[in-house]
Enzyme design. Structure first.
Site, mmCIF file in Angstrom:
data_model
loop_
_atom_site.group_PDB
_atom_site.id
_atom_site.type_symbol
_atom_site.label_atom_id
_atom_site.label_comp_id
_atom_site.label_asym_id
_atom_site.label_seq_id
_atom_site.Cartn_x
_atom_site.Cartn_y
_atom_site.Cartn_z
ATOM 1 N N GLU A 331 0.775 -1.239 0.000
ATOM 2 C CA GLU A 331 0.000 0.000 0.000
ATOM 3 C C GLU A 331 0.804 1.284 0.000
ATOM 4 O O GLU A 331 0.357 2.300 0.538
ATOM 5 C CB GLU A 331 -0.928 0.011 1.215
ATOM 6 C CG GLU A 331 -0.233 0.046 2.569
ATOM 7 C CD GLU A 331 0.113 -1.317 3.091
ATOM 8 O OE1 GLU A 331 0.448 -1.426 4.281
ATOM 9 O OE2 GLU A 331 0.064 -2.294 2.330
ATOM 10 N N HIS A 364 -8.694 -3.467 0.076
ATOM 11 C CA HIS A 364 -7.763 -3.600 1.198
ATOM 12 C C HIS A 364 -6.679 -2.520 1.134
ATOM 13 O O HIS A 364 -6.421 -1.814 2.121
ATOM 14 C CB HIS A 364 -7.138 -4.996 1.143
ATOM 15 C CG HIS A 364 -6.227 -5.321 2.278
ATOM 16 N ND1 HIS A 364 -6.625 -6.092 3.340
ATOM 17 C CD2 HIS A 364 -4.928 -4.990 2.524
ATOM 18 C CE1 HIS A 364 -5.620 -6.219 4.199
ATOM 19 N NE2 HIS A 364 -4.567 -5.562 3.705
ATOM 20 N N GLU A 365 -6.051 -2.384 -0.034
ATOM 21 C CA GLU A 365 -4.934 -1.442 -0.155
ATOM 22 C C GLU A 365 -5.403 0.016 -0.071
ATOM 23 O O GLU A 365 -4.702 0.864 0.480
ATOM 24 C CB GLU A 365 -4.179 -1.683 -1.466
ATOM 25 C CG GLU A 365 -3.638 -3.086 -1.630
ATOM 26 C CD GLU A 365 -2.843 -3.581 -0.439
ATOM 27 O OE1 GLU A 365 -2.099 -2.789 0.172
ATOM 28 O OE2 GLU A 365 -2.976 -4.769 -0.098
ATOM 29 N N GLU A 387 -3.347 -3.980 9.383
ATOM 30 C CA GLU A 387 -3.843 -5.090 8.568
ATOM 31 C C GLU A 387 -5.238 -5.564 8.974
ATOM 32 O O GLU A 387 -6.048 -5.923 8.122
ATOM 33 C CB GLU A 387 -2.848 -6.249 8.608
ATOM 34 C CG GLU A 387 -1.462 -5.905 8.062
ATOM 35 C CD GLU A 387 -1.491 -5.456 6.602
ATOM 36 O OE1 GLU A 387 -2.543 -5.577 5.940
ATOM 37 O OE2 GLU A 387 -0.455 -4.971 6.123
#
Length: 954
Positions: A331, A364-365, A387
């Site tokens: 990321e 997610h990123e 995370e």
């Protein structure tokens, strides 16, 4: 980071460091600690020797905190022909306490020159004083010795010239290659720094707390482009045709988020509603596969800005598909790097599962741009704050932006997967000590990602979604451009609760129904920090034992241990000092109202308002705990499922299937009881529930097949084909229906063909023959593509043709399907050829070696082959992957954790002991040994029951 599923923004200044940051060893503030130089002078003998024999002035793994970086000025010039780079940097630092040395990180870099300028020197353009450089590779540190003591509260400029080879692996500043349609191999240079590899690219203060601004310049040839975290502001033409790109100065950020790439990729771009330019980069021949990622990124970035009530702080966001990449994605702020299969989508070869995966990884990123980049954990022990939140936000974001993907129905699997690990004694707390780079790498596991997400989802359900959202917005705004710990999150959520209390008649819920029904006690009885400490600071998962006695429910909590039963001598010791504050939920046959209670004691009693026939705990499986119903509880629920399963919510039926088989592994239920529960599945209307039941039966099949227990294997095969025949026979071989319709098709037909179901084999063979005859031009439906390839791979001609097509394919999704199909061959020489190609890294890229070995190990004909290869080639594997890296952990666990005999256990144990003696130890070794022991116990205890149950069923 997405690790199969992986983080910037910071305008803090010195006041924050002094007031808020206390490091484990030393505080930055001089009033709280003695100077490191004083410590050095007192006990010089306690310090290690540098490579030149001199005493190295620092002996801790963590850096001293008397010197902090403010700004890096980086100039990087990679040579993609000679595969090396030369670079220089100027680091502006602030000295907090007088010192005669500066310690920072450096790994595999050749330091050519280092010098120091004071503010006065810079102002009057005086040359810098040359510094002595000492190196201590064991801690990946260098020390810069200064001629005169640096004075407190002054700024200095450190200039360093250095060079190195582009790394061969997947960390630091490394080379990656791809092949064009014309067969030409091209090289690019790319970075991947998380968690501790920025030090491989430039000397730096490589810890999350040392945030700074970065001004980056990159030299390149005209045929390439350069990308970095920020937009390019200008390009200067140099002598010899070289170009030098200058990028805007970054916001304050940790070193692991810095990124820069030199490549020849092309892109597609769009703009969000708030004006952020989003671009998707890929190698030129794969540009057509970038459009879905652009659509998803624009939609998700808009969602996050609205959901967090905080604008994405950079002017652009690039997402780039890297040909060689170890994890799923990383990321880096403003320049997110992805494995190609995590970003690119080819409608002709990407299945609905592939689409869900790409969307999930992008979600997610992008979540990390806030959780991890805007607010970063202080140290890697709390990586779950990055995370766990990113994984949790996959659920929240996709439910809103892509409801048609029905991601909500898959989230329970996130929790079920980690329960397998967390129910072993070798698990670890979510917030766990990590000091060495290997220990830090091992923190990127299912506990940090999945358990972190699951306890956040449980807390959201407990506090209500609106209250939880307000709390995390409060957290993000309060700690923007700063670092945070566990307690900071609980404090933000608690404070938000108190603020909302005054607006909601004393309840920490905006939902009036929940407040009026159940949670008047929240402020009085719940201390959020105390409650959540039981989930983050101790390992494991609780078991809630429920016994209904008339109108009373007797509750008991204990530690759930898979593979350890109450009769085992160690059970009592393993239970000691474990206690959770569990937000339990339940409903009964009398009412579908959801009741809530916090179980804080070992035992408790709840009173029911009326008589009931059954009770179901852990509503919608939102809680992170396993439930056991004592007495007649399970019989009542099994009867209910057979009579009218729809009286239970679909997610609750999934939860029952999961829990009943988990309880078998813990010795709390017999296997025949669990198998009896699955009989209702022929009437199941929820595809996720049906697939969950099928998953366990398939798991048992593969276990007995690998052990070559032929009678049980044959009978279980017959049961599966007979019992699920109506489902198998109704499947079409086309891409149609909902996401779950398509997942059912892929799963059921894959199993049917694996079990040699004649109609399945016939249809797959027919499609494969047509595909070969069309020279690979025929578009096979993507939902069945892996199945067709797997059946085709069973002949020598088909296997060879698939390998040829693998080399030619431009689709990562298709290559994955072909590679899986090739790994199902029954011929060991073919499997060995695949491993050799993976080690060579040309036809099969090294990045895919871990998944390949895992797949071959799942093949009964390949399990011993894969394991023997790992044992015999351990040192070669370590040259390709870092010891604690995700690929290395996948290789070790993927080739061993399915073993189920005492001989295999002993063999693995001896191998791990030999590695430990060589200094190659991983915490996961103990987890694997426990998993094998659990398999052995399961078979010893349950094989006779399974054999008998199947005979009765047939």
């Amino acid at each position: 980071m997405a690790n199969s599923c992986r983080k910037l923004v910071f305008n803090i200044y010195i006041g924050f460091y002094c007031s808020a940051v206390i490091m484990p060893q030393k505080c930055i503030c001089p009033q709280f600690t003695s100077s490191p130089i004083d410590e050095f002078n007192k006990d010089a003998e306690a310090f290690p020797a540098a490579t030149n024999g001199q005493i190295f002035p620092w002996h801790e793994l963590r850096l001293p905190t008397v010197v902090i970086p403010l700004h890096y000025d980086l100039l990087i010039h990679p040579n993609l022909t000679s595969l090396d780079f030369v670079a220089s940097e100027k680091i502006e630092v602030l000295v907090r306490d007088a010192t005669q040395f500066i310690v920072l990180h450096s790994k595999d870099l050749e330091i050519i020159n280092a010098s120091l300028q004071s503010e006065e020197d810079v102002r009057y353009r005086k040359p810098g004083e040359r510094l002595t450089v000492l190196s201590y590779p064991a801690h990946q540190q260098i020390a810069l010795l200064v001629p005169e003591k640096l004075r407190a509260d002054l700024r200095y400029s450190v200039a360093i010239d250095f060079q190195a080879k582009l790394a061969d692996g997947f960390e630091g500043f490394y080379k990656s290659t791809y092949r064009t349609l014309g067969g030409e191999t091209r090289t690019i240079a790319v970075t991947d720094f998380e968690p501790t590899e920025a030090r491989m690219a430039f000397p730096c203060f490589d810890e999350p707390l040392f945030k700074a601004n970065f001004s980056i310049k990159i030299r390149r040839e005209s045929r390439h482009i350069a990308l970095s975290n920020m937009p390019k502001v200008k390009t200067i033409e140099l002598e010899g045709g070289l170009l030098e790109d200058h990028f805007e100065t970054t916001v304050k950020m940790s070193t692991y988020l810095v990124a820069y790439i030199v490549c020849d990729f092309t892109s597609v771009s769009g703009t969000t509603s708030s004006g952020v330019k989003v671009s998707i980069y890929a190698s030129p021949d794969k540009r057509s596969q970038t459009h879905y990622a652009l659509e998803a990124s624009l939609k998700l970035l808009d969602f996050y800005e609205n959901y967090f009530d905080i604008h994405y702080p950079l002017p652009k966001l690039d997402l780039i598909a890297i040909p060689d990449f170890a994890s799923g994605a990383m990321e880096n702020w403003g320049l997110i790097t992805y494995r190609e299969t995590s970003l690119l989508f080819d409608p002709k070869t990407s299945s609905t599962s592939d689409k869900l995966w790409v969307t999930k990884v992008i979600a997610h990123e992008l979540a990390h741009q806030w959780f991890g980049n805007l607010v970063t954990m202080e140290w890697w022990n709390d990586i779950w704050l990055n995370e766990g939140f990113a994984r949790y936000m996959e659920l929240i974001s996709l439910n809103i932006t892509y409801p048609e993907l029905q991601f909500d129905d898959t989230f329970s699997n996130t929790c079920f997967e980690v329960i397998k690990r967390d129910s072993l004694n070798s698990s670890h707390p979510i917030s766990n000590q990590a000091k060495t780079p290997t220990q830090i790498q091992e923190m990127f596991d299912a506990i940090s990602y999945n358990k972190g997400a699951c306890i956040l989802n449980m807390l959201k359900d407990f506090l209500s979604e609106e209250t939880f959202r307000k709390g995390i917005i409060h957290y993000l705004k309060k700690f923007s451009y700063r670092n945070a710990r566990n307690d900071d999150l609980w404090h933000s959520l608690s404070n938000n609760c108190l603020e909302s209390d005054s607006a909601s008649s004393g309840f920490c819920y905006s939902d009036s129904k929940k407040a009026s029904n159940t949670l008047a006690f929240l402020r009085e009885n719940v201390e959020l920090k105390e409650m959540m400490a039981t989930w983050t600071l101790q390992k494991g998962i609780p078991l809630v034992v429920v016994k209904r006695e008339g109108r009373s429910l007797r509750l008991q909590q204990e530690r759930f241990l898979s593979g350890v039963s109450k009769e085992d001598p160690e059970w009592g010791t393993l239970q000691e000092r474990y206690l959770w504050h569990i937000p339990v939920t339940y409903y009964t046959s009398s009412s579908n109202v959801i009741h809530r209670h916090i179980l804080k004691l070992k035992t408790d009693t709840l009173d029911l308002s009326e008589k009931t026939n059954w009770v179901k705990f852990n509503v919608d499986t939102n809680g992170y705990y396993v439930v056991h119903y004592e007495g007649q509880g399970w019989d009542e629920l099994i009867t209910l499922l057979n009579q009218n399963h729809t009286l239970l919510r679909p997610k609750d039926r999934i939860g029952l299937i999961h829990d009943v088989f988990q309880l078998v592994s813990a010795g709390r239920l017999t296997l025949d009881k669990a198998l009896d529960l699955t009989r209702y599945l022929q009437h199941e209307t929820s595809i996720p529930a049906l697939l969950k039941g099928l998953e366990y039966l398939e798991l048992f099949y593969h276990m007995v097949e690998r052990r070559n227990i032929s009678d049980v294997t044959e009978n279980l095969k017959h049961h599966l084909l007979q019992y699920f025949k109506p489902v198998i026979d109704t499947q079409s071989w086309v891409d149609e229906g909902s996401v779950w319709d398509r997942m059912l098709r892929s799963t059921v037909l894959k199993l049917a063909c694996y079990l040699n179901h004649a109609p399945c084999i016939q249809k797959a063979t027919e499609l494969f023959s047509q595909w070969m005859e069309s020279s690979g031009k025929l578009n096979i439906p993507t939902d069945v593509l892996k199945i067709v390839y797997s059946v085709g791979a069973q002949t020598t001609a088909g296997w060879n043709y698939l390998l040829e097509q693998y080399e030619l394919s431009l689709s990562g999704a298709e290559k994955n399907k072909i590679l899986y199909a090739l790994s199902t061959s029954k011929h060991q020489e073919k499997l060995m050829k695949l491993i050799e190609l993976g080690m060579e890294g040309k036809v099969i890229k090294t990045q895919d070696l871990a998944a390949l070995l895992f797949a071959i190990a799942k093949n009964p004909k390949g399990q011993q082959l894969a394991w023997n290869f790992v044992k015999e080639n351990w040192t070669h594997l370590l040259k390709k992957f870092e010891l604690g890296s995700f690929p290395m952990r996948t290789i070790v666990s993927g080739t061993t954790s399915h073993f189920s005999s005492k001989d295999e256990l002993q063999e693995v144990k001896l191998f791990f002991e030999s590695l430990k003696a060589q200094g190659s130890h991983l915490d996961i070794f103990q987890t694997i040994l426990e998993a094998i022991s659990k398999n052995i116990k399961w078979l010893e205890k349950n094989l006779p029951t399974l054999r008998k149950w199947l005979l009765i069923s047939i």
